[in-house]
Design a protein around this motif. Structure first.
Motif, PDB file in Angstrom:
ATOM      1  N   MET A   1       0.815  -1.184   0.000  1.00 14.17           N
ATOM      2  CA  MET A   1       0.000   0.000   0.000  1.00 14.17           C
ATOM      3  C   MET A   1       0.863   1.255   0.000  1.00 14.17           C
ATOM      4  SD  MET A   1      -2.995  -1.428  -0.290  1.00 14.17           S
ATOM      5  CE  MET A   1      -3.396   0.083  -1.015  1.00 14.17           C
ATOM      6  N   ASP A   2       2.064   1.183   0.563  1.00  9.67           N
ATOM      7  CA  ASP A   2       2.944   2.349   0.542  1.00  9.67           C
ATOM      8  C   ASP A   2       3.281   2.754  -0.886  1.00  9.67           C
ATOM      9  OD1 ASP A   2       2.967   2.585   3.278  1.00  9.67           O
ATOM     10  OD2 ASP A   2       4.789   1.395   3.521  1.00  9.67           O
ATOM     11  N   GLY A   3       3.536   1.763  -1.732  1.00  9.05           N
ATOM     12  CA  GLY A   3       3.835   2.041  -3.132  1.00  9.05           C
ATOM     13  C   GLY A   3       2.670   2.720  -3.832  1.00  9.05           C
ATOM     14  N   LEU A   4       1.457   2.289  -3.504  1.00 12.60           N
ATOM     15  CA  LEU A   4       0.268   2.894  -4.095  1.00 12.60           C
ATOM     16  C   LEU A   4       0.129   4.345  -3.644  1.00 12.60           C
ATOM     17  CD1 LEU A   4      -2.249   2.526  -5.818  1.00 12.60           C
ATOM     18  CD2 LEU A   4      -3.414   1.671  -3.783  1.00 12.60           C
ATOM     19  N   ARG A   5       0.402   4.606  -2.373  1.00 12.53           N
ATOM     20  CA  ARG A   5       0.319   5.990  -1.878  1.00 12.53           C
ATOM     21  C   ARG A   5       1.378   6.876  -2.531  1.00 12.53           C
ATOM     22  NH1 ARG A   5      -0.622   3.356   3.432  1.00 12.53           N
ATOM     23  NH2 ARG A   5      -2.870   3.419   3.708  1.00 12.53           N
ATOM     24  N   ILE A   6       2.569   6.336  -2.704  1.00 19.71           N
ATOM     25  CA  ILE A   6       3.628   7.099  -3.372  1.00 19.71           C
ATOM     26  C   ILE A   6       3.232   7.376  -4.814  1.00 19.71           C
ATOM     27  CG2 ILE A   6       6.008   6.982  -4.217  1.00 19.71           C
ATOM     28  CD1 ILE A   6       6.614   5.401  -1.584  1.00 19.71           C
ATOM     29  N   ALA A   7       2.689   6.365  -5.482  1.00 19.45           N
ATOM     30  CA  ALA A   7       2.258   6.548  -6.870  1.00 19.45           C
ATOM     31  C   ALA A   7       1.145   7.589  -6.952  1.00 19.45           C
ATOM     32  CB  ALA A   7       1.792   5.216  -7.452  1.00 19.45           C
ATOM     33  N   GLU A   8       0.233   7.578  -5.988  1.00 19.07           N
ATOM     34  CA  GLU A   8      -0.847   8.563  -5.968  1.00 19.07           C
ATOM     35  C   GLU A   8      -0.273   9.968  -5.898  1.00 19.07           C
ATOM     36  OE1 GLU A   8      -4.072  10.545  -3.034  1.00 19.07           O
ATOM     37  OE2 GLU A   8      -3.049   8.744  -2.375  1.00 19.07           O
ATOM     38  N   ALA A  27      -7.727   4.935  -5.017  1.00 20.29           N
ATOM     39  CA  ALA A  27      -6.740   4.312  -4.129  1.00 20.29           C
ATOM     40  C   ALA A  27      -7.404   3.788  -2.855  1.00 20.29           C
ATOM     41  CB  ALA A  27      -5.640   5.311  -3.773  1.00 20.29           C
ATOM     42  N   ARG A  28      -8.346   4.537  -2.311  1.00 17.97           N
ATOM     43  CA  ARG A  28      -9.064   4.077  -1.112  1.00 17.97           C
ATOM     44  C   ARG A  28      -9.901   2.841  -1.413  1.00 17.97           C
ATOM     45  NH1 ARG A  28     -10.619  10.016   1.122  1.00 17.97           N
ATOM     46  NH2 ARG A  28      -8.617  10.408   2.118  1.00 17.97           N
ATOM     47  N   ALA A  29     -10.546   2.831  -2.582  1.00 15.59           N
ATOM     48  CA  ALA A  29     -11.344   1.661  -2.966  1.00 15.59           C
ATOM     49  C   ALA A  29     -10.453   0.431  -3.123  1.00 15.59           C
ATOM     50  CB  ALA A  29     -12.106   1.942  -4.263  1.00 15.59           C
ATOM     51  N   LEU A  30      -9.280   0.619  -3.725  1.00 17.15           N
ATOM     52  CA  LEU A  30      -8.338  -0.496  -3.851  1.00 17.15           C
ATOM     53  C   LEU A  30      -7.848  -0.961  -2.489  1.00 17.15           C
ATOM     54  CD1 LEU A  30      -6.229   0.745  -6.893  1.00 17.15           C
ATOM     55  CD2 LEU A  30      -7.755  -1.242  -6.848  1.00 17.15           C
ATOM     56  N   ASN A  31      -7.580  -0.025  -1.599  1.00 15.29           N
ATOM     57  CA  ASN A  31      -7.138  -0.366  -0.256  1.00 15.29           C
ATOM     58  C   ASN A  31      -8.211  -1.172   0.478  1.00 15.29           C
ATOM     59  OD1 ASN A  31      -5.293  -0.257   1.949  1.00 15.29           O
ATOM     60  ND2 ASN A  31      -6.578   1.313   2.873  1.00 15.29           N
ATOM     61  N   GLN A  32      -9.464  -0.746   0.372  1.00 16.44           N
ATOM     62  CA  GLN A  32     -10.540  -1.492   0.999  1.00 16.44           C
ATOM     63  C   GLN A  32     -10.672  -2.888   0.405  1.00 16.44           C
ATOM     64  OE1 GLN A  32     -13.952   1.138   0.659  1.00 16.44           O
ATOM     65  NE2 GLN A  32     -13.922   1.386   2.878  1.00 16.44           N
ATOM     66  N   ALA A  33     -10.482  -2.995  -0.893  1.00 19.42           N
ATOM     67  CA  ALA A  33     -10.575  -4.307  -1.544  1.00 19.42           C
ATOM     68  C   ALA A  33      -9.509  -5.251  -1.008  1.00 19.42           C
ATOM     69  CB  ALA A  33     -10.435  -4.150  -3.055  1.00 19.42           C
ATOM     70  N   VAL A  34      -8.345  -4.720  -0.705  1.00 23.15           N
ATOM     71  CA  VAL A  34      -7.254  -5.548  -0.199  1.00 23.15           C
ATOM     72  C   VAL A  34      -7.471  -5.926   1.262  1.00 23.15           C
ATOM     73  CG1 VAL A  34      -4.785  -5.542   0.367  1.00 23.15           C
ATOM     74  CG2 VAL A  34      -5.559  -4.668  -1.844  1.00 23.15           C
ATOM     75  N   TRP A  35      -7.928  -4.980   2.085  1.00 21.95           N
ATOM     76  CA  TRP A  35      -7.947  -5.194   3.529  1.00 21.95           C
ATOM     77  C   TRP A  35      -9.303  -5.535   4.129  1.00 21.95           C
ATOM     78  CZ3 TRP A  35      -3.426  -6.213   5.298  1.00 21.95           C
ATOM     79  CH2 TRP A  35      -2.312  -5.648   4.700  1.00 21.95           C
ATOM     80  N   GLN A  36     -10.370  -5.361   3.399  1.00 20.31           N
ATOM     81  CA  GLN A  36     -11.695  -5.647   3.943  1.00 20.31           C
ATOM     82  C   GLN A  36     -12.152  -7.061   3.580  1.00 20.31           C
ATOM     83  OE1 GLN A  36     -13.288  -3.422   5.948  1.00 20.31           O
ATOM     84  NE2 GLN A  36     -11.469  -2.154   5.727  1.00 20.31           N
ATOM     85  N   GLU A  37     -13.157  -7.524   4.292  1.00 14.69           N
ATOM     86  CA  GLU A  37     -13.718  -8.828   3.992  1.00 14.69           C
ATOM     87  C   GLU A  37     -14.404  -8.784   2.632  1.00 14.69           C
ATOM     88  OE1 GLU A  37     -16.177 -10.494   7.011  1.00 14.69           O
ATOM     89  OE2 GLU A  37     -14.838  -9.853   8.607  1.00 14.69           O
ATOM     90  N   GLU A  45     -16.799  -5.085 -10.034  1.00  9.94           N
ATOM     91  CA  GLU A  45     -18.019  -4.281  -9.982  1.00  9.94           C
ATOM     92  C   GLU A  45     -17.920  -3.186  -8.921  1.00  9.94           C
ATOM     93  OE1 GLU A  45     -22.475  -5.206  -8.525  1.00  9.94           O
ATOM     94  OE2 GLU A  45     -21.719  -6.544 -10.094  1.00  9.94           O
ATOM     95  N   ARG A  46     -17.264  -3.479  -7.810  1.00  7.12           N
ATOM     96  CA  ARG A  46     -17.095  -2.485  -6.749  1.00  7.12           C
ATOM     97  C   ARG A  46     -16.101  -1.403  -7.139  1.00  7.12           C
ATOM     98  NH1 ARG A  46     -15.099  -5.484  -1.942  1.00  7.12           N
ATOM     99  NH2 ARG A  46     -14.862  -7.263  -3.283  1.00  7.12           N
ATOM    100  N   LEU A  47     -15.068  -1.774  -7.891  1.00  4.70           N
ATOM    101  CA  LEU A  47     -14.018  -0.818  -8.239  1.00  4.70           C
ATOM    102  C   LEU A  47     -14.318  -0.002  -9.492  1.00  4.70           C
ATOM    103  CD1 LEU A  47     -10.841  -2.978  -7.567  1.00  4.70           C
ATOM    104  CD2 LEU A  47     -11.811  -1.199  -6.118  1.00  4.70           C
ATOM    105  N   GLU A  48     -15.172  -0.511 -10.358  1.00  3.46           N
ATOM    106  CA  GLU A  48     -15.408   0.117 -11.659  1.00  3.46           C
ATOM    107  C   GLU A  48     -15.808   1.583 -11.587  1.00  3.46           C
ATOM    108  OE1 GLU A  48     -15.179   0.735 -15.531  1.00  3.46           O
ATOM    109  OE2 GLU A  48     -14.488  -1.065 -14.498  1.00  3.46           O
ATOM    110  N   PRO A  49     -16.727   2.004 -10.705  1.00  9.03           N
ATOM    111  CA  PRO A  49     -17.084   3.436 -10.687  1.00  9.03           C
ATOM    112  C   PRO A  49     -15.888   4.340 -10.365  1.00  9.03           C
ATOM    113  CG  PRO A  49     -18.653   2.158  -9.393  1.00  9.03           C
ATOM    114  CD  PRO A  49     -17.534   1.232  -9.772  1.00  9.03           C
ATOM    115  N   PHE A  50     -15.041   3.916  -9.448  1.00  6.19           N
ATOM    116  CA  PHE A  50     -13.865   4.702  -9.080  1.00  6.19           C
ATOM    117  C   PHE A  50     -12.848   4.727 -10.218  1.00  6.19           C
ATOM    118  CE2 PHE A  50     -15.635   3.001  -5.139  1.00  6.19           C
ATOM    119  CZ  PHE A  50     -15.878   4.182  -4.453  1.00  6.19           C
TER     120      PHE A  50
END
Length: 63
Positions: A1-8, A27-37, A45-50
């Protein structure tokens, strides 16, 4: 996630200021996808709008 924040932050510095909000939301949607249930809806489908908002804004900034 650090790499993603740096890229952002790199995108924010290199591109139009209007990209910051869509980039952060994506980036937040991707982070939630990685860390949430997992949810019932597919990940794509969850990431497409972002993703769509980010890409549309990026395209507009290039013209």
């Amino acid at each position: 996630m650090d790499g993603l924040r740096i890229a952002e932050k790199s995108i924010e510095l290199l591109c139009a200021p209007g990209l910051h909000s869509p980039t952060t939301a994506y980036a937040r949607a991707l982070n939630q996808a990685v860390w949430q249930e997992r949810e019932e809806r597919p990940l794509a489908e969850r990431l497409e709008p972002f993703k769509a908002e980010f890409l549309a804004t990026a395209r507009r900034s290039l013209t």
